[in-house]
Scaffold this active site. Sequence first.
Site, PDB file in Angstrom:
ATOM      1  N   SER A 160       6.301   3.797   8.783  1.00 18.79           N
ATOM      2  CA  SER A 160       5.150   4.502   9.338  1.00 18.79           C
ATOM      3  C   SER A 160       4.890   4.181  10.807  1.00 18.79           C
ATOM      4  O   SER A 160       5.748   4.362  11.648  1.00 18.79           O
ATOM      5  CB  SER A 160       3.928   4.203   8.468  1.00 18.79           C
ATOM      6  OG  SER A 160       2.866   4.993   8.862  1.00 18.79           O
ATOM      7  N   HIS A 161       3.716   3.618  11.085  1.00 16.55           N
ATOM      8  CA  HIS A 161       3.296   3.364  12.463  1.00 16.55           C
ATOM      9  C   HIS A 161       3.784   2.005  12.974  1.00 16.55           C
ATOM     10  O   HIS A 161       3.482   1.632  14.096  1.00 16.55           O
ATOM     11  CB  HIS A 161       1.771   3.395  12.521  1.00 16.55           C
ATOM     12  CG  HIS A 161       1.173   2.451  11.524  1.00 16.55           C
ATOM     13  ND1 HIS A 161       1.210   2.715  10.180  1.00 16.55           N
ATOM     14  CD2 HIS A 161       0.615   1.244  11.669  1.00 16.55           C
ATOM     15  CE1 HIS A 161       0.675   1.709   9.531  1.00 16.55           C
ATOM     16  NE2 HIS A 161       0.303   0.796  10.409  1.00 16.55           N
ATOM     17  N   LYS A 209      -0.635  12.435   3.341  1.00 11.94           N
ATOM     18  CA  LYS A 209      -1.436  12.833   4.488  1.00 11.94           C
ATOM     19  C   LYS A 209      -0.505  13.503   5.486  1.00 11.94           C
ATOM     20  O   LYS A 209       0.713  13.304   5.436  1.00 11.94           O
ATOM     21  CB  LYS A 209      -2.172  11.652   5.082  1.00 11.94           C
ATOM     22  CG  LYS A 209      -1.316  10.472   5.494  1.00 11.94           C
ATOM     23  CD  LYS A 209      -2.247   9.313   5.825  1.00 11.94           C
ATOM     24  CE  LYS A 209      -1.525   8.130   6.413  1.00 11.94           C
ATOM     25  NZ  LYS A 209      -0.996   7.225   5.396  1.00 11.94           N
ATOM     26  N   ARG A 217      -8.856  -6.867   7.555  1.00 12.49           N
ATOM     27  CA  ARG A 217      -9.537  -5.697   8.105  1.00 12.49           C
ATOM     28  C   ARG A 217     -11.026  -5.780   7.762  1.00 12.49           C
ATOM     29  O   ARG A 217     -11.389  -6.000   6.598  1.00 12.49           O
ATOM     30  CB  ARG A 217      -8.977  -4.405   7.516  1.00 12.49           C
ATOM     31  CG  ARG A 217      -7.483  -4.180   7.759  1.00 12.49           C
ATOM     32  CD  ARG A 217      -7.176  -2.693   7.656  1.00 12.49           C
ATOM     33  NE  ARG A 217      -5.781  -2.383   7.475  1.00 12.49           N
ATOM     34  CZ  ARG A 217      -4.860  -2.392   8.447  1.00 12.49           C
ATOM     35  NH1 ARG A 217      -5.192  -2.748   9.668  1.00 12.49           N
ATOM     36  NH2 ARG A 217      -3.609  -2.051   8.185  1.00 12.49           N
ATOM     37  N   THR A 259      -7.726   2.149  -1.013  1.00 17.91           N
ATOM     38  CA  THR A 259      -6.843   2.469   0.106  1.00 17.91           C
ATOM     39  C   THR A 259      -5.442   2.779  -0.419  1.00 17.91           C
ATOM     40  O   THR A 259      -4.926   2.065  -1.272  1.00 17.91           O
ATOM     41  CB  THR A 259      -6.788   1.263   1.059  1.00 17.91           C
ATOM     42  OG1 THR A 259      -8.080   1.093   1.636  1.00 17.91           O
ATOM     43  CG2 THR A 259      -5.767   1.471   2.156  1.00 17.91           C
ATOM     44  N   ARG A 305       7.687  -2.464   2.827  1.00 19.42           N
ATOM     45  CA  ARG A 305       7.871  -2.552   4.277  1.00 19.42           C
ATOM     46  C   ARG A 305       8.231  -3.980   4.651  1.00 19.42           C
ATOM     47  O   ARG A 305       7.513  -4.919   4.313  1.00 19.42           O
ATOM     48  CB  ARG A 305       6.610  -2.128   5.015  1.00 19.42           C
ATOM     49  CG  ARG A 305       6.390  -0.645   4.881  1.00 19.42           C
ATOM     50  CD  ARG A 305       5.273  -0.151   5.760  1.00 19.42           C
ATOM     51  NE  ARG A 305       4.969   1.223   5.383  1.00 19.42           N
ATOM     52  CZ  ARG A 305       3.882   1.865   5.678  1.00 19.42           C
ATOM     53  NH1 ARG A 305       2.952   1.274   6.405  1.00 19.42           N
ATOM     54  NH2 ARG A 305       3.701   3.108   5.294  1.00 19.42           N
ATOM     55  N   THR A 322       0.833  -1.202   0.000  1.00 18.28           N
ATOM     56  CA  THR A 322       0.000   0.000   0.000  1.00 18.28           C
ATOM     57  C   THR A 322       0.870   1.256   0.000  1.00 18.28           C
ATOM     58  O   THR A 322       0.543   2.263  -0.612  1.00 18.28           O
ATOM     59  CB  THR A 322      -0.890   0.019   1.263  1.00 18.28           C
ATOM     60  OG1 THR A 322      -1.634  -1.182   1.328  1.00 18.28           O
ATOM     61  CG2 THR A 322      -1.849   1.188   1.244  1.00 18.28           C
ATOM     62  N   GLU A 348      -8.574   9.274   5.093  1.00 17.65           N
ATOM     63  CA  GLU A 348      -8.753   7.837   5.195  1.00 17.65           C
ATOM     64  C   GLU A 348      -9.102   7.458   6.625  1.00 17.65           C
ATOM     65  O   GLU A 348      -8.670   8.116   7.576  1.00 17.65           O
ATOM     66  CB  GLU A 348      -7.477   7.115   4.801  1.00 17.65           C
ATOM     67  CG  GLU A 348      -7.075   7.321   3.366  1.00 17.65           C
ATOM     68  CD  GLU A 348      -5.872   6.466   3.032  1.00 17.65           C
ATOM     69  OE1 GLU A 348      -6.077   5.364   2.517  1.00 17.65           O
ATOM     70  OE2 GLU A 348      -4.750   6.885   3.312  1.00 17.65           O
ATOM     71  N   GLU A 349      -9.797   6.335   6.729  1.00 19.26           N
ATOM     72  CA  GLU A 349     -10.157   5.830   8.063  1.00 19.26           C
ATOM     73  C   GLU A 349      -8.922   5.485   8.885  1.00 19.26           C
ATOM     74  O   GLU A 349      -8.983   5.432  10.101  1.00 19.26           O
ATOM     75  CB  GLU A 349     -11.060   4.605   7.936  1.00 19.26           C
ATOM     76  CG  GLU A 349     -10.600   3.495   6.998  1.00 19.26           C
ATOM     77  CD  GLU A 349      -9.366   2.758   7.424  1.00 19.26           C
ATOM     78  OE1 GLU A 349      -9.235   2.519   8.638  1.00 19.26           O
ATOM     79  OE2 GLU A 349      -8.537   2.433   6.561  1.00 19.26           O
ATOM     80  N   SER A 350      -7.798   5.244   8.209  1.00 21.81           N
ATOM     81  CA  SER A 350      -6.576   4.833   8.898  1.00 21.81           C
ATOM     82  C   SER A 350      -5.844   6.027   9.490  1.00 21.81           C
ATOM     83  O   SER A 350      -4.619   6.044   9.529  1.00 21.81           O
ATOM     84  CB  SER A 350      -5.682   4.070   7.929  1.00 21.81           C
ATOM     85  OG  SER A 350      -5.421   4.852   6.773  1.00 21.81           O
ATOM     86  N   ASP A 383       6.141   8.389  11.144  1.00 20.68           N
ATOM     87  CA  ASP A 383       6.658   9.293  10.115  1.00 20.68           C
ATOM     88  C   ASP A 383       5.851  10.584   9.985  1.00 20.68           C
ATOM     89  O   ASP A 383       6.065  11.357   9.053  1.00 20.68           O
ATOM     90  CB  ASP A 383       6.737   8.581   8.768  1.00 20.68           C
ATOM     91  CG  ASP A 383       5.392   8.120   8.263  1.00 20.68           C
ATOM     92  OD1 ASP A 383       4.500   7.837   9.086  1.00 20.68           O
ATOM     93  OD2 ASP A 383       5.207   8.046   7.033  1.00 20.68           O
ATOM     94  N   ASP A 433       2.590  11.270   9.356  1.00 21.82           N
ATOM     95  CA  ASP A 433       1.493  11.544   8.429  1.00 21.82           C
ATOM     96  C   ASP A 433       0.115  11.199   8.999  1.00 21.82           C
ATOM     97  O   ASP A 433      -0.899  11.634   8.470  1.00 21.82           O
ATOM     98  CB  ASP A 433       1.714  10.867   7.057  1.00 21.82           C
ATOM     99  CG  ASP A 433       1.914   9.367   7.158  1.00 21.82           C
ATOM    100  OD1 ASP A 433       1.832   8.819   8.281  1.00 21.82           O
ATOM    101  OD2 ASP A 433       2.150   8.746   6.103  1.00 21.82           O
ATOM    102  N   ARG A 434       0.079  10.427  10.079  1.00 25.25           N
ATOM    103  CA  ARG A 434      -1.234  10.103  10.674  1.00 25.25           C
ATOM    104  C   ARG A 434      -1.547  11.051  11.822  1.00 25.25           C
ATOM    105  O   ARG A 434      -0.647  11.696  12.375  1.00 25.25           O
ATOM    106  CB  ARG A 434      -1.223   8.689  11.221  1.00 25.25           C
ATOM    107  CG  ARG A 434      -1.062   7.644  10.153  1.00 25.25           C
ATOM    108  CD  ARG A 434      -1.191   6.263  10.732  1.00 25.25           C
ATOM    109  NE  ARG A 434      -1.151   5.273   9.657  1.00 25.25           N
ATOM    110  CZ  ARG A 434      -1.706   4.080   9.714  1.00 25.25           C
ATOM    111  NH1 ARG A 434      -2.340   3.692  10.797  1.00 25.25           N
ATOM    112  NH2 ARG A 434      -1.641   3.264   8.693  1.00 25.25           N
ATOM    113  N   ASP A 473       2.104   9.694  14.145  1.00 20.37           N
ATOM    114  CA  ASP A 473       2.753   8.376  14.122  1.00 20.37           C
ATOM    115  C   ASP A 473       4.244   8.454  13.803  1.00 20.37           C
ATOM    116  O   ASP A 473       4.831   9.532  13.775  1.00 20.37           O
ATOM    117  CB  ASP A 473       2.040   7.484  13.107  1.00 20.37           C
ATOM    118  CG  ASP A 473       2.260   7.969  11.683  1.00 20.37           C
ATOM    119  OD1 ASP A 473       2.455   9.179  11.498  1.00 20.37           O
ATOM    120  OD2 ASP A 473       2.245   7.136  10.757  1.00 20.37           O
ATOM    121  N   LYS A 512      10.022   4.072   0.344  1.00 22.41           N
ATOM    122  CA  LYS A 512       8.939   4.430  -0.578  1.00 22.41           C
ATOM    123  C   LYS A 512       9.478   5.482  -1.539  1.00 22.41           C
ATOM    124  O   LYS A 512      10.211   6.373  -1.116  1.00 22.41           O
ATOM    125  CB  LYS A 512       7.769   4.997   0.229  1.00 22.41           C
ATOM    126  CG  LYS A 512       6.570   5.383  -0.604  1.00 22.41           C
ATOM    127  CD  LYS A 512       5.389   5.751   0.280  1.00 22.41           C
ATOM    128  CE  LYS A 512       5.598   7.051   0.994  1.00 22.41           C
ATOM    129  NZ  LYS A 512       4.363   7.657   1.491  1.00 22.41           N
TER     130      LYS A 512
END
Length: 544
Positions: free
Chosen positions: A113-114, A376, A497, A344, A22, A18, A363-365, A279, A281-282, A277, A126
């Site tokens: 990320s997280h 984001k 999920r 997603t 990773r 996604t 996004e929901e995430s 990095d 972005d969340r 998070d 990435k």
Amino acid sequence: MPIQTIKTTPYADQKPGTSGLRKRVSVYSQPHYVENYIQAIFDSLDEVGGQTLVIGGDGRFYNNVAIQKAIRIAAANGFGKVLVGQGGLLSTPAASNIIRHYKAFGGLVLSASHNPGGPDGDFGIKYNVGNGGPAPEKITDAVFARTQVIDSYKTLDTPDIDLDVLGTQQVGGMVVEVIDPVADYAALMQTLFDFEAIRALFRSGFRMTFDAMHAITGPYAHAILEDMLGAPKGTVINGVPSPTFNNGHPDPNLVYCKDMFDLLMTPEGPDFGAASDGDGDRNLIIGKNRFVTPSDSLALLAANAHLAPGYKDGIAGIARSMPTSAAADRVAEKLGIEMHETPTGWKFFGNLLDAGRVTICGEESAGTGSNHVREKDGLWAVLLWLNILAVRKQGVDEIVREHWRTYGRNYYTRHDYEEVDAAIAGKLVDDLRASLISLPGKVFADDLQIAYADDFTYHDPVDGSTSAKQGIRIGFTDGSRIVLRLSGTGTVGATLRVYLERYEAPDGRHDLDTQLALEPLIGIAETLAGIRSRTGRQAPSVIT
Ligand code: G16
């Protein structure tokens, strides 16, 4: 300085997910693993000779090793210049901004990320393109194809460069400029938000806590919230980035930020709590006595964005990922603007943003962002919330309740089943997919009738590309939905999920417990997919 061409052999598992590639650090540490992947990226791009590349990461374990390798490979492949954040640090949204601001060719964002970091944790690479956003599937597919046949990579035999000293250094024929990771990003935020109004909010005694989770946003939050906006020292907690995130899990959700949540639910707690998070972005947003779900946050930010100077003329449109609740759709409808449902992955928003079709995405995430960058952006969401609170002079809970009274409430939850056997998870999804055709018309308890059942295919309205098999959607006649898909960011086994959503009209009940409100749908998901019996799990690993 002679360019070295090193012989190598392909690794079978370098398929970007996604959000980039990773893997466990132990996987990345294998001989030539990083080199193969970066060379495959460069081989999949147009002519890179003389171009500028941005490199930065979230400071996690292995960041500094991978950056030195990346710099040498970039030099050997003919890049003219690399811009790298001091200490090798750049938050993901800051990297996106640097690519755009300096009109770079692209950038390597080093992060998982997280996901937890450290020698036993995860690492990631990435590639982002010139618009500042994650490479589209056309490129990630080409990168994967290249990794499968790669037989050599180019590098130089040079000493490590000093990432701590600002200024320029030379690596072969390439210039490496070490830049301040925060300055350009902070300047961008000043163009979007009413800093004076937010300063006045803090002067009035408004209290917030921001948890940087020992990850990348620490330096950004200290500089912007405390130094520029005048929030009291100590507002930012866990603000020094650590390669292992202090042995924590830098995922800003109610599991890993439970202490903050509990604090916000007490009378003596602050007015506002937020976190970001690994990095940056969340985002997590919690008001006094009110957790705001990411889907609701997207809708609320879109509905109120005009209160911030950067969006004062209104927004062109909204985009959300398919599993994200439809709360934002109701805002778009009322504003009479475009609404897009994408697969997603932030990469799918890039074309819509570039074409000016949408201004705000989410996004929901726990990701929200706008056209200011092509990622984001956790701190951006926090600052927009602060700007809205400063202008409306209301608390988060009051604003959320008003929103529901205007638009209705989309009760929403996500159940994750982590580290499930990949074959079992794959079969579960395949079997459900095969049954979809027979589902429309079926009626379950509580009069829940299936209106449609499909496997989401996205048709990009800008470039005409198609992305199939993006998740199973089961929609009900009352607007409720069950969505089921496999995560593209897990590193061990499969993560299943299950996303559940139920709409309650403006004059309906908005005070139900979320899990209770969704119980009938949770039961239907189990009936249709057989999650418990197939996986042996009696309950989800994480509920958000
Ligand atoms: C990444 C992507 C997001 C996506 C999220 C979850 O976020 O950038 O677009 O929503 O993963 O993806 P999945 O459901 O496939 O695991 P991040 O913050 O991990 O980069």
